[in-house]
Structures are given as structure tokens and as C-alpha cells.
Design an enzyme around this catalytic site. Structure first.
Site, short mmCIF file in Angstrom:
data_model
loop_
_atom_site.label_atom_id
_atom_site.label_comp_id
_atom_site.label_asym_id
_atom_site.label_seq_id
_atom_site.Cartn_x
_atom_site.Cartn_y
_atom_site.Cartn_z
N THR A 166 18.76 -82.59 9.84
CA THR A 166 18.58 -82.26 11.36
C THR A 166 20.05 -81.85 12.30
OG1 THR A 166 18.56 -84.64 11.61
CG2 THR A 166 16.49 -83.47 11.46
N ARG A 215 20.38 -97.47 15.42
CA ARG A 215 20.83 -98.14 16.75
C ARG A 215 19.95 -98.58 17.91
NH1 ARG A 215 24.91 -92.88 17.04
NH2 ARG A 215 22.84 -92.05 16.06
N ASP A 265 23.57 -82.58 -7.42
CA ASP A 265 24.61 -82.38 -8.44
C ASP A 265 23.75 -81.51 -9.44
OD1 ASP A 265 26.73 -82.46 -10.31
OD2 ASP A 265 27.52 -84.29 -9.22
N ASP A 294 19.46 -94.52 0.57
CA ASP A 294 19.53 -93.33 1.04
C ASP A 294 20.92 -92.82 0.47
OD1 ASP A 294 19.35 -91.05 2.67
OD2 ASP A 294 19.97 -92.19 4.53
N LYS A 300 16.83 -99.62 5.29
CA LYS A 300 17.69 -98.57 4.44
C LYS A 300 19.24 -98.79 4.31
CE LYS A 300 18.82 -94.53 6.79
NZ LYS A 300 20.26 -93.91 6.35
N LYS A 338 21.12 -89.57 -1.01
CA LYS A 338 21.16 -88.02 -1.05
C LYS A 338 21.71 -87.44 -2.27
CE LYS A 338 20.87 -87.85 4.13
NZ LYS A 338 21.20 -89.38 4.64
O1 C5P Z 1 21.00 -94.85 14.65
P1 C5P Z 1 19.79 -93.83 14.61
O2 C5P Z 1 18.58 -94.14 14.77
O3 C5P Z 1 20.24 -92.55 14.94
O4 C5P Z 1 20.09 -93.91 12.73
C1 C5P Z 1 19.18 -92.91 12.31
C2 C5P Z 1 19.30 -92.90 10.73
O5 C5P Z 1 18.60 -92.01 9.96
C3 C5P Z 1 20.83 -92.98 10.23
O6 C5P Z 1 21.11 -93.81 8.94
C4 C5P Z 1 20.96 -91.54 9.89
O7 C5P Z 1 22.08 -91.16 8.86
C5 C5P Z 1 19.63 -91.13 9.29
N1 C5P Z 1 19.50 -89.68 9.39
C6 C5P Z 1 19.34 -88.97 10.40
N2 C5P Z 1 18.88 -87.56 10.46
C7 C5P Z 1 18.57 -87.05 9.14
C8 C5P Z 1 18.67 -87.66 7.97
C9 C5P Z 1 18.98 -89.02 8.14
O8 C5P Z 1 19.40 -89.51 11.60
N3 C5P Z 1 18.20 -85.77 9.03
#
Ligand code: C5P
Length: 238
Positions: free
Chosen positions: A121, A214, A66, A61, A34, A63
């Protein structure tokens, strides 16, 4: 494309990204990657082309949100990057989503998958009521946005794994659910994710793709963490 683990490459430079991806060079299966706003705004379309050249499936991604004409023209530019999945905000309305699909579709009729962000979220009921003046229950709003995306012709939504089963009930089992917020049961802390699930539980809940950042990018051995994610997530579906 079947179920898969998508690694969120939340890095701010090409150098860091390739140092990370080089660790996977011995693998026969190329991880699904991603590319988010941070990396895209830092490095531009060249980073997408290079990751594609290395053979990785890509979820871009960005998003988009507009007016329909602007989103349509932007999607027409993005389609030439030949990514596998891209996205927009369902809050841009059905007209915007339909325009996006039009822009994303190539002259030969092919196009990347297009999915919608419903309510982020990070938005809770209180913020939605206070800042957006939306007073319906949050889960009802998420399902309405998902159904509007389906009516516009989109392929799925980004949502919490906790919402995946309900999205499939409302929008059908082929409507994709792409779910972040995944953590190993015995792993590191939740970081800033509030509602999390393990890869196995996300699989059982009906997620089609899990987005994991992460827990893979922040470990000593990202290849082992990625393989563990795949094992737990795909194993749960068998
Ligand atoms: O590090 P982590 O596993 O929390 O990363 C989750 C990824 O998903 C990040 O790139 C974050 O921006 C994305 N994301 C999220 N919640 C959302 C939409 C996207 O955590 N509702």
C-alpha cells in the site's frame, strides 16, 4: 477461524512484546498476534514458540520473496513453528507461490494458511510506473496478483480494506482478505497510513481480518482499544 482482529506487535524486543501481551493475561479470548520482520529478526523463532505457548493465534508476516526452491525450503522450516497464517510476495510469481505451498504442507496434509502481498500500500501508481515499469492501473495490478495467488492455491491476500470487496468479486467470497490501514473514527492521527478505514467500515467492506497496530499498541489502555476494535469490526458483520 472466523473474522478477527489481528494486533500488529511491531516491537523490537521480547521484553517489550511480553510486557504488552501480559496486559491481556486476564482475558479469556487470546488476541490474534502478528509477528513481523522487526520482532522476528530481533528475537528469532523462539519468540514465535513462546507466543504460541501462551495460546495466541499467530500471523507470521515475513513476506518471503526469492527463487522457488529457496522459498519452498524456507516454508518447510516455518511450518514447524505451527503458526496460523504466514505470507509471501505475489510478485515472486505463480511458480514461487506453488513451491511455497508445497514446502508449507506437512506430511499429514495440514498447513498454516498462506496469503500473498499484492502491491504494497506504500506503492502508488507513479512509483509503480517509474520504478517497476508496470503501466497498468494499480487496482488492476492488485486484482491480477490476487487472482494469480488464487490460481496458485493460496488462501488469500493482504490488501487495503478499500480493495477487499473487489478481491472477493474476482477471487470468490472464501478467498481471505487481511487488511491493515485501520483507524478509529475519533482516534489518533493516521500516522503514516494514507488510506484508512474504521473497523466497522472495514467489516462492511468485506475484510476477513483487520490488522491493527498503533491504535492498540500505542494507547494507555490497549485491552479496551482491542475490545472496541472487536466490537466495531464483528458487530458490523451481524
Ligand atoms: O500501526 P498500524 O496499524 O499502521 O500497523 C499496521 C501493520 O500492518 C504494520 O505492521 C504494517 O507493517 C502492516 N502493513 C501495512 N500495510 C501493508 C502491509 C502491512 O500497514 N500494505
Amino acid at each position: 477461524m472466523g473474522k478477527d482482529v489481528i494486533i500488529a506487535c511491531d516491537f523490537s524486543s521480547a521484553e517489550q512484546t511480553f510486557a504488552f501481551l501480559d496486559r491481556f493475561s486476564g482475558e479469556s479470548r487470546k488476541p490474534f498476534v502478528k509477528i513481523g520482520m522487526e520482532l522476528y529478526y530481533a528475537e528469532g523463532p523462539a519468540i514465535v514458540r513462546e507466543i504460541k505457548r501462551r495460546g495466541h493465534p499467530i500471523f507470521l508476516d515475513l513476506k518471503l520473496h526469492d527463487i522457488p526452491n529457496t522459498v519452498k525450503k524456507t516454508m518447510a522450516v516455518l511450518r514447524d513453528l505451527d503458526v496460523d497464517i504466514t505470507n509471501l510476495h505475489a510478485a515472486g510469481t505463480r511458480a514461487m507461490m506453488e513451491a511455497a505451498l508445497e514446502g508449507l504442507t506437512r506430511p499429514d496434509g495440514t498447513r498454516p494458511l498462506l496469503i500473498a502481498v499484492t502491491q504494497l500500500t506504500s506503492t502508488d501508481q507513479a512509483a509503480m510506473e517509474r520504478d517497476l515499469l508496470i503501466e497498468k492501473p494499480l487496482d488492476q495490478v492488485v486484482m491480477h496478483y490476487a487472482d494469480t495467488a488464487r490460481l496458485a492455491g493460496l488462501d488469500g491476500v493482504v490488501c487495503s480494506p478499500l480493495e477487499a470487496a473487489r478481491v472477493h468479486e474476482v477471487c470468490g467470497k472464501n478467498f481471505l482478505t487481511v487488511t491493515p490501514g485501520v483507524r478509529f473514527a475519533d482516534g489518533m492521527g493516521k500516522d503514516d497510513q494514507k488510506r484508512v478505514m474504521t473497523p466497522a467500515d472495514a467489516g462492511k467492506a468485506g475484510s476477513d481480518y483487520i490488522v491493527v497496530g498503533r491504535p492498540i499498541t500505542g494507547t494507555e489502555d490497549p485491552v479496551a482499544a482491542w475490545k472496541r476494535c472487536l466490537r466495531e469490526f464483528l458487530g458490523s458483520a451481524e
